[in-house]
Write an enzyme that holds these catalytic residues in place. Structure first.
Site, PDB file in Angstrom:
ATOM      1  N   TYR A  74       6.671   8.140  15.565  1.00 46.13           N
ATOM      2  CA  TYR A  74       6.050   7.602  14.342  1.00 46.13           C
ATOM      3  C   TYR A  74       7.091   7.504  13.243  1.00 46.13           C
ATOM      4  O   TYR A  74       7.950   8.383  13.104  1.00 46.13           O
ATOM      5  CB  TYR A  74       4.934   8.522  13.833  1.00 46.13           C
ATOM      6  CG  TYR A  74       3.729   8.559  14.712  1.00 46.13           C
ATOM      7  CD1 TYR A  74       2.733   7.600  14.622  1.00 46.13           C
ATOM      8  CD2 TYR A  74       3.563   9.592  15.627  1.00 46.13           C
ATOM      9  CE1 TYR A  74       1.602   7.654  15.428  1.00 46.13           C
ATOM     10  CE2 TYR A  74       2.438   9.656  16.440  1.00 46.13           C
ATOM     11  CZ  TYR A  74       1.465   8.676  16.328  1.00 46.13           C
ATOM     12  OH  TYR A  74       0.359   8.736  17.123  1.00 46.13           O
ATOM     13  N   HIS A  98      -6.532   2.664  24.754  1.00 45.49           N
ATOM     14  CA  HIS A  98      -7.161   2.322  23.472  1.00 45.49           C
ATOM     15  C   HIS A  98      -6.624   1.039  22.868  1.00 45.49           C
ATOM     16  O   HIS A  98      -5.444   0.726  22.948  1.00 45.49           O
ATOM     17  CB  HIS A  98      -7.103   3.478  22.466  1.00 45.49           C
ATOM     18  CG  HIS A  98      -5.733   3.863  21.979  1.00 45.49           C
ATOM     19  ND1 HIS A  98      -4.644   4.033  22.785  1.00 45.49           N
ATOM     20  CD2 HIS A  98      -5.295   4.137  20.715  1.00 45.49           C
ATOM     21  CE1 HIS A  98      -3.609   4.395  22.067  1.00 45.49           C
ATOM     22  NE2 HIS A  98      -3.964   4.456  20.801  1.00 45.49           N
ATOM     23  N   HIS A 142      -2.274  -1.465  19.175  1.00 45.54           N
ATOM     24  CA  HIS A 142      -3.499  -0.882  18.625  1.00 45.54           C
ATOM     25  C   HIS A 142      -3.284  -0.479  17.178  1.00 45.54           C
ATOM     26  O   HIS A 142      -2.160  -0.507  16.678  1.00 45.54           O
ATOM     27  CB  HIS A 142      -3.944   0.348  19.445  1.00 45.54           C
ATOM     28  CG  HIS A 142      -2.994   1.514  19.388  1.00 45.54           C
ATOM     29  ND1 HIS A 142      -1.999   1.722  20.318  1.00 45.54           N
ATOM     30  CD2 HIS A 142      -2.880   2.544  18.512  1.00 45.54           C
ATOM     31  CE1 HIS A 142      -1.340   2.834  20.025  1.00 45.54           C
ATOM     32  NE2 HIS A 142      -1.844   3.356  18.917  1.00 45.54           N
ATOM     33  N   HIS A 179      -1.927   4.141  11.269  1.00 48.02           N
ATOM     34  CA  HIS A 179      -0.747   3.460  11.812  1.00 48.02           C
ATOM     35  C   HIS A 179      -1.103   2.198  12.576  1.00 48.02           C
ATOM     36  O   HIS A 179      -2.235   2.005  12.999  1.00 48.02           O
ATOM     37  CB  HIS A 179       0.071   4.397  12.710  1.00 48.02           C
ATOM     38  CG  HIS A 179      -0.597   4.822  13.991  1.00 48.02           C
ATOM     39  ND1 HIS A 179      -1.285   6.003  14.127  1.00 48.02           N
ATOM     40  CD2 HIS A 179      -0.660   4.226  15.207  1.00 48.02           C
ATOM     41  CE1 HIS A 179      -1.739   6.113  15.367  1.00 48.02           C
ATOM     42  NE2 HIS A 179      -1.380   5.044  16.050  1.00 48.02           N
ATOM     43  N   GLU A 213       4.036   3.051  14.782  1.00 41.23           N
ATOM     44  CA  GLU A 213       4.267   3.834  15.996  1.00 41.23           C
ATOM     45  C   GLU A 213       4.878   2.882  17.021  1.00 41.23           C
ATOM     46  O   GLU A 213       4.456   1.722  17.114  1.00 41.23           O
ATOM     47  CB  GLU A 213       2.925   4.373  16.542  1.00 41.23           C
ATOM     48  CG  GLU A 213       3.051   5.087  17.899  1.00 41.23           C
ATOM     49  CD  GLU A 213       1.700   5.551  18.475  1.00 41.23           C
ATOM     50  OE1 GLU A 213       0.650   4.969  18.131  1.00 41.23           O
ATOM     51  OE2 GLU A 213       1.711   6.484  19.288  1.00 41.23           O
ATOM     52  N   HIS A 268       1.887  12.314  23.494  1.00 36.46           N
ATOM     53  CA  HIS A 268       0.503  12.632  23.139  1.00 36.46           C
ATOM     54  C   HIS A 268      -0.186  13.205  24.363  1.00 36.46           C
ATOM     55  O   HIS A 268      -0.008  12.681  25.467  1.00 36.46           O
ATOM     56  CB  HIS A 268      -0.285  11.350  22.820  1.00 36.46           C
ATOM     57  CG  HIS A 268       0.073  10.679  21.553  1.00 36.46           C
ATOM     58  ND1 HIS A 268       0.025  11.295  20.336  1.00 36.46           N
ATOM     59  CD2 HIS A 268       0.446   9.403  21.297  1.00 36.46           C
ATOM     60  CE1 HIS A 268       0.356  10.425  19.392  1.00 36.46           C
ATOM     61  NE2 HIS A 268       0.639   9.273  19.949  1.00 36.46           N
TER      62      HIS A 268
HETATM   63  C1  M3P Z   1      -2.254   8.018  18.768  1.00 39.18           C
HETATM   64  C2  M3P Z   1      -2.250   7.334  20.067  1.00 39.18           C
HETATM   65  C3  M3P Z   1      -3.865  11.204  15.471  1.00 39.18           C
HETATM   66  C4  M3P Z   1      -3.594  10.777  16.828  1.00 39.18           C
HETATM   67  C5  M3P Z   1      -2.939   9.707  17.177  1.00 39.18           C
HETATM   68  C6  M3P Z   1      -2.818   9.220  18.510  1.00 39.18           C
HETATM   69  C7  M3P Z   1      -3.564  10.390  14.303  1.00 39.18           C
HETATM   70  O1  M3P Z   1      -1.639   7.364  17.823  1.00 39.18           O
HETATM   71  O2  M3P Z   1      -1.666   6.252  20.156  1.00 39.18           O
HETATM   72  O3  M3P Z   1      -2.839   7.879  21.017  1.00 39.18           O
HETATM   73  O4  M3P Z   1      -4.349  12.284  15.280  1.00 39.18           O
HETATM   74 FE    FE Z   2      -1.316   5.295  18.211  1.00 33.14          FE
END
Ligand code: M3P
Ligand code: FE
Length: 314
Positions: free
Chosen positions: A261, A206, A150, A220, A271, A252
């Site tokens: 990251y 996602h 993604h 990213h 990532e 996450h």
């Molecule tokens: C992810 C993901 C931010 C959140 C990022 C989340 C930039 O990258 O893969 O779920 O706030």
């Molecule tokens: Fe991500």
């Protein structure tokens, strides 16, 4: 059937040799083509199409375009009509405008990011093949990422001026490209502003995400790994190669991914993450995070938002 998955991302790099070294030795991708302009095309071992990443020499970092693959050639005509009817101009690029790729529908998202849709790309097969395959190939290098999974695009949001490109992109992706909303972050005094969204067309949480920021950009590009141990090992690979790590391995809350990251030599954030999280299904109730719990949504363990994480991007 429309959009299937992310197909490739084209990014700008300032030192092409250093970038190739990074994506080959740290991520474990392989170069599959170099064109006459010096653009380098790479793929991951478990991808079957010719490339998923294009590195283009430039004097700055950032994204040129992101491309999604649709199932049938006719989807391009149907989607072109829907995008145009929505009020967004489109263009059809002829086959081979990008090497190994069939005709391509090009347009800009409401945020200004260039998106492309294509139905055909030369299939070269995965590194383990399709006949009695091994679970992984012998010549895995570095993190050995499986596939490009993604991207996360930063979109302009300025409530005072009534600008919210996260919401505009999300509406467009859902109404025109039939994406489904998996998770969203809602902010503002009336808790009605989408400040971030995660959307899917495949069966993962996602295939694309949008987050609000002061300007449009690339946050990213993310590559898939099997499990937490592979994420830890990818961090070891980064340390060995003196790669600049942005966020050490963590989880996450949003999408439940196990993640790390880091930056490529030009400053484009990468990532590597593991964990399906959950199945993306059209009828799955949308998950909402509010401002108060956003820290845990992004970094579940510390619950602490790091300003550089949302303000530094290309
Ligand atoms: C992810 C993901 C931010 C959140 C990022 C989340 C930039 O990258 O893969 O779920 O706030
Ligand atoms: Fe991500």
């Amino acid at each position: 059937m429309g959009v299937m998955r992310i197909g490739h991302i084209s990014i700008k790099v300032m030192d092409i040799a250093a970038a190739v070294k990074h994506y080959e030795n740290v991520l474990g991708m392989k170069t599959t083509h170099i064109d006459a302009q010096g653009n380098v095309y790479l793929k991951c071992w478990d991808e079957w199409d010719k490339f998923s990443l294009i590195l283009t020499p430039s004097d700055q970092a950032g994204m040129n375009h992101v491309a999604y693959k649709v199932e049938n050639d006719a989807d391009l005509d149907a989607l072109q009509k829907r995008v145009e009817d929505y009020g967004i101009k489109t263009e059809i690029l002829p086959a081979d405008a990008l090497p190994f790729v069939g005709r391509t529908l090009r347009f800009n998202l409401p945020s200004g990011h260039q998106m492309r849709l294509y139905a055909k790309k030369e299939c070269v097969g995965t590194d383990v093949g399709t006949m009695n395959p091994d679970p992984w190939p012998d010549d895995i290098r570095g993190a050995g990422v499986h596939w490009l999974d993604h991207c996360l695009l930063m979109c302009e949001m300025n409530p005072e001026k009534g600008i919210n490109k996260v919401a505009e992109n999300t509406k467009f992706m859902m109404e025109v490209l039939d994406f489904y909303l998996a998770e969203q972050v809602i902010v503002g005094p009336d808790k009605n502003m989408q400040a971030a969204t995660w959307l899917f067309r495949s069966s993962t949480p996602h295939d694309i995400a949008f987050v609000a920021g002061p300007r449009q950009g690339l946050h990213h590009l993310a590559f898939f790994l099997d499990n937490w141990n592979d994420v830890l090992k990818s961090a070891d690979v980064m340390a060995k190669n003196k790669v600049r790590i942005d966020v050490a391995p963590t989880r996450h809350g949003i999408t439940r991914g196990e993640t790390i990251y880091f930056f490529d030599p030009s400053g484009n954030r990468n990532e590597t993450f593991a964990g399906l999280g959950y199945l993306g299904q059209p009828d799955r109730p949308v998950i909402t995070w509010d401002e108060e719990h956003l820290g845990r949504g992004i970094f579940y363990h510390t619950g602490e938002l790091n300003v550089a994480f949302t303000e530094v991007y290309t």
